[in-house]
Design a protein around this motif. Structure first.
Motif, PDB file in Angstrom:
ATOM      1  N   GLU A 218      11.804  89.707 -86.945  1.00  0.00           N
ATOM      2  CA  GLU A 218      11.485  90.808 -87.850  1.00  0.00           C
ATOM      3  C   GLU A 218      12.715  91.650 -88.165  1.00  0.00           C
ATOM      4  O   GLU A 218      13.530  91.944 -87.297  1.00  0.00           O
ATOM      5  CB  GLU A 218      10.393  91.696 -87.248  1.00  0.00           C
ATOM      6  N   ASN A 219      12.849  91.999 -89.458  1.00  0.00           N
ATOM      7  CA  ASN A 219      13.896  92.915 -89.923  1.00  0.00           C
ATOM      8  C   ASN A 219      15.310  92.419 -89.613  1.00  0.00           C
ATOM      9  O   ASN A 219      16.102  93.110 -88.967  1.00  0.00           O
ATOM     10  CB  ASN A 219      13.679  94.317 -89.344  1.00  0.00           C
ATOM     11  N   GLY A 220      15.606  91.205 -90.086  1.00  0.00           N
ATOM     12  CA  GLY A 220      16.989  90.732 -89.998  1.00  0.00           C
ATOM     13  C   GLY A 220      17.190  89.420 -89.294  1.00  0.00           C
ATOM     14  O   GLY A 220      18.323  88.929 -89.195  1.00  0.00           O
ATOM     15  N   GLY A 221      16.132  88.787 -88.802  1.00  0.00           N
ATOM     16  CA  GLY A 221      16.283  87.480 -88.171  1.00  0.00           C
ATOM     17  C   GLY A 221      16.487  86.386 -89.205  1.00  0.00           C
ATOM     18  O   GLY A 221      15.963  86.453 -90.318  1.00  0.00           O
ATOM     19  N   SER A 222      17.260  85.382 -88.851  1.00  0.00           N
ATOM     20  CA  SER A 222      17.525  84.254 -89.734  1.00  0.00           C
ATOM     21  C   SER A 222      17.483  82.963 -88.931  1.00  0.00           C
ATOM     22  O   SER A 222      17.958  82.905 -87.790  1.00  0.00           O
ATOM     23  CB  SER A 222      18.908  84.401 -90.385  1.00  0.00           C
ATOM     24  N   LEU A 223      16.898  81.921 -89.536  1.00  0.00           N
ATOM     25  CA  LEU A 223      16.898  80.575 -88.965  1.00  0.00           C
ATOM     26  C   LEU A 223      17.607  79.668 -89.956  1.00  0.00           C
ATOM     27  O   LEU A 223      17.159  79.507 -91.090  1.00  0.00           O
ATOM     28  CB  LEU A 223      15.464  80.092 -88.729  1.00  0.00           C
ATOM     29  N   TYR A 224      18.717  79.076 -89.524  1.00  0.00           N
ATOM     30  CA  TYR A 224      19.584  78.308 -90.427  1.00  0.00           C
ATOM     31  C   TYR A 224      19.661  76.861 -89.961  1.00  0.00           C
ATOM     32  O   TYR A 224      19.757  76.577 -88.757  1.00  0.00           O
ATOM     33  CB  TYR A 224      20.981  78.921 -90.450  1.00  0.00           C
ATOM     34  N   TYR A 225      19.627  75.934 -90.920  1.00  0.00           N
ATOM     35  CA  TYR A 225      19.784  74.516 -90.606  1.00  0.00           C
ATOM     36  C   TYR A 225      20.856  73.908 -91.490  1.00  0.00           C
ATOM     37  O   TYR A 225      20.824  74.054 -92.724  1.00  0.00           O
ATOM     38  CB  TYR A 225      18.477  73.743 -90.814  1.00  0.00           C
ATOM     39  N   ALA A 226      21.800  73.214 -90.876  1.00  0.00           N
ATOM     40  CA  ALA A 226      22.828  72.466 -91.597  1.00  0.00           C
ATOM     41  C   ALA A 226      22.578  70.986 -91.395  1.00  0.00           C
ATOM     42  O   ALA A 226      22.268  70.547 -90.278  1.00  0.00           O
ATOM     43  CB  ALA A 226      24.219  72.842 -91.088  1.00  0.00           C
ATOM     44  N   PRO A 227      22.662  70.173 -92.450  1.00  0.00           N
ATOM     45  CA  PRO A 227      22.404  68.732 -92.327  1.00  0.00           C
ATOM     46  C   PRO A 227      23.310  68.094 -91.284  1.00  0.00           C
ATOM     47  O   PRO A 227      24.481  68.469 -91.128  1.00  0.00           O
ATOM     48  CB  PRO A 227      22.706  68.199 -93.730  1.00  0.00           C
ATOM     49  N   ILE A 228      22.767  67.115 -90.583  1.00  0.00           N
ATOM     50  CA  ILE A 228      23.503  66.384 -89.565  1.00  0.00           C
ATOM     51  C   ILE A 228      24.083  65.119 -90.173  1.00  0.00           C
ATOM     52  O   ILE A 228      23.386  64.369 -90.855  1.00  0.00           O
ATOM     53  CB  ILE A 228      22.581  66.033 -88.382  1.00  0.00           C
ATOM     54  N   ASP A 229      25.363  64.871 -89.932  1.00  0.00           N
ATOM     55  CA  ASP A 229      26.022  63.659 -90.412  1.00  0.00           C
ATOM     56  C   ASP A 229      25.726  62.525 -89.439  1.00  0.00           C
ATOM     57  O   ASP A 229      26.232  62.508 -88.316  1.00  0.00           O
ATOM     58  CB  ASP A 229      27.525  63.894 -90.527  1.00  0.00           C
ATOM     59  N   CYS A 230      24.881  61.578 -89.861  1.00  0.00           N
ATOM     60  CA  CYS A 230      24.511  60.455 -88.999  1.00  0.00           C
ATOM     61  C   CYS A 230      25.220  59.167 -89.424  1.00  0.00           C
ATOM     62  O   CYS A 230      24.726  58.067 -89.142  1.00  0.00           O
ATOM     63  CB  CYS A 230      22.990  60.269 -89.006  1.00  0.00           C
ATOM     64  N   SER A 231      26.359  59.302 -90.129  1.00  0.00           N
ATOM     65  CA  SER A 231      27.127  58.098 -90.464  1.00  0.00           C
ATOM     66  C   SER A 231      27.562  57.377 -89.194  1.00  0.00           C
ATOM     67  O   SER A 231      27.725  56.156 -89.165  1.00  0.00           O
ATOM     68  CB  SER A 231      28.340  58.470 -91.321  1.00  0.00           C
ATOM     69  N   ASN A 232      27.746  58.144 -88.126  1.00  0.00           N
ATOM     70  CA  ASN A 232      27.956  57.601 -86.786  1.00  0.00           C
ATOM     71  C   ASN A 232      26.776  58.061 -85.937  1.00  0.00           C
ATOM     72  O   ASN A 232      26.587  59.266 -85.763  1.00  0.00           O
ATOM     73  CB  ASN A 232      29.273  58.097 -86.193  1.00  0.00           C
ATOM     74  N   PRO A 233      25.938  57.136 -85.429  1.00  0.00           N
ATOM     75  CA  PRO A 233      24.745  57.554 -84.680  1.00  0.00           C
ATOM     76  C   PRO A 233      25.048  58.457 -83.491  1.00  0.00           C
ATOM     77  O   PRO A 233      24.185  59.207 -83.040  1.00  0.00           O
ATOM     78  CB  PRO A 233      24.130  56.222 -84.221  1.00  0.00           C
ATOM     79  N   LEU A 234      26.280  58.401 -82.979  1.00  0.00           N
ATOM     80  CA  LEU A 234      26.635  59.209 -81.826  1.00  0.00           C
ATOM     81  C   LEU A 234      26.924  60.661 -82.190  1.00  0.00           C
ATOM     82  O   LEU A 234      27.149  61.494 -81.317  1.00  0.00           O
ATOM     83  CB  LEU A 234      27.864  58.616 -81.121  1.00  0.00           C
ATOM     84  N   ASN A 235      26.898  60.989 -83.487  1.00  0.00           N
ATOM     85  CA  ASN A 235      27.184  62.362 -83.902  1.00  0.00           C
ATOM     86  C   ASN A 235      26.152  63.353 -83.390  1.00  0.00           C
ATOM     87  O   ASN A 235      26.453  64.514 -83.182  1.00  0.00           O
ATOM     88  CB  ASN A 235      27.259  62.455 -85.429  1.00  0.00           C
TER      89      ASN A 235
END
Length: 247
Positions: A218-235
């Motif tokens: 509440e009042n300023g919380g943020s949930l952020y997601y950045a795509p995962i690079d799976c060109s290498n499965p070990l990433n």
């Protein structure tokens, strides 16, 4: 911080397949489209879905590409719904959140039973680097309250949920996302006991307003997601083939 990491781990265990994990940040103000020009009014009725809003870019989500999205009054953002293919009962028209999987290609920034009043607005706007969808001053159904939150779709396929005032005491709340039915991530499901259609053995004996997630968001919380690079499965451990590659 230790408590918050533990909550993330629990959320992961509640998902059948973990494809995303959100990064929490505080002190992130709403962009607040109510004070801006060039917005599109996407107001919709009780338990209904807005018209489509066209993005100025292509947004990739769980391997699919989308150029539009629709806002549900009950706090969901849906991709890939064409005209003539709209059945709001299948797209957050169900005001009672249930555990995922539910609706394909959907973001659930704040799925609960919301309704508009004279001060409420559902707005969208394209910017150079993002598109913003905002639910502002939405009431909890059958109660005077205000709930404001946003979904930000960035042009690099990352996305963010931002929160202003939140005030829910009579309904369950779900935050998360779904691609296909086996591609889900539940950040948090507030299953209040004796509320809604689902009451699990781990339901909460207190309402959303008294939860630690309300305190966080509440009042300023943020949930952020950045795509995962799976060109290498070990990433990343969520990449397909990670276990085999690790061995």
């Amino acid at each position: 911080m230790q408590k918050r990491i533990l909550c993330y781990a629990i959320a992961c265990l509640l998902s059948f397949n973990v494809f995303s994990e959100y990064i929490y940040e505080g002190n992130q103000s709403l962009i607040d489209l109510t004070n801006q020009s060039g917005t599109t009014n996407l107001n919709s009725g009780d338990d209904q879905l807005s018209s489509a809003f066209n993005l100025d870019f292509t947004f990739d989500f769980y391997g699919e590409s989308f150029t539009s999205a629709r806002m549900a009054t009950n706090g969901c953002l849906h991709f890939g719904l064409g005209t003539g293919n709209i059945n709001y009962n299948n797209y957050c028209g169900d005001y009672t959140p249930d555990p995922l999987p539910q609706y394909n290609y959907t973001l659930f920034p704040f799925w609960t039973d919301l309704i508009r009043d004279g001060n409420s607005k559902m707005l969208a706007k394209n910017f150079n680097d993002k598109a913003v969808f905002g639910w502002y001053d939405m009431r909890e159904y059958n109660r005077a309250s205000d709930n404001s939150f946003e979904v930000i779709l960035w042009t690099n396929d990352s996305y963010e949920f931002r929160y202003g005032e939140l005030d829910i005491i009579k309904h369950d709340v779900l935050i998360g996302e779904q691609g296909k039915s086996n591609e889900i991530y539940t950040y948090y499901y507030h299953d209040e006991c004796n509320t809604g259609t689902t009451n699990t053995s781990s339901c909460y004996n207190y309402d959303w307003n008294n939860s630690d997630k309300n305190d966080d968001l509440e009042n300023g919380g943020s949930l952020y997601y950045a795509p995962i690079d799976c060109s290498n499965p070990l990433n990343d451990t969520s990449c397909t083939g990670y276990a085999d590659a690790y061995q």
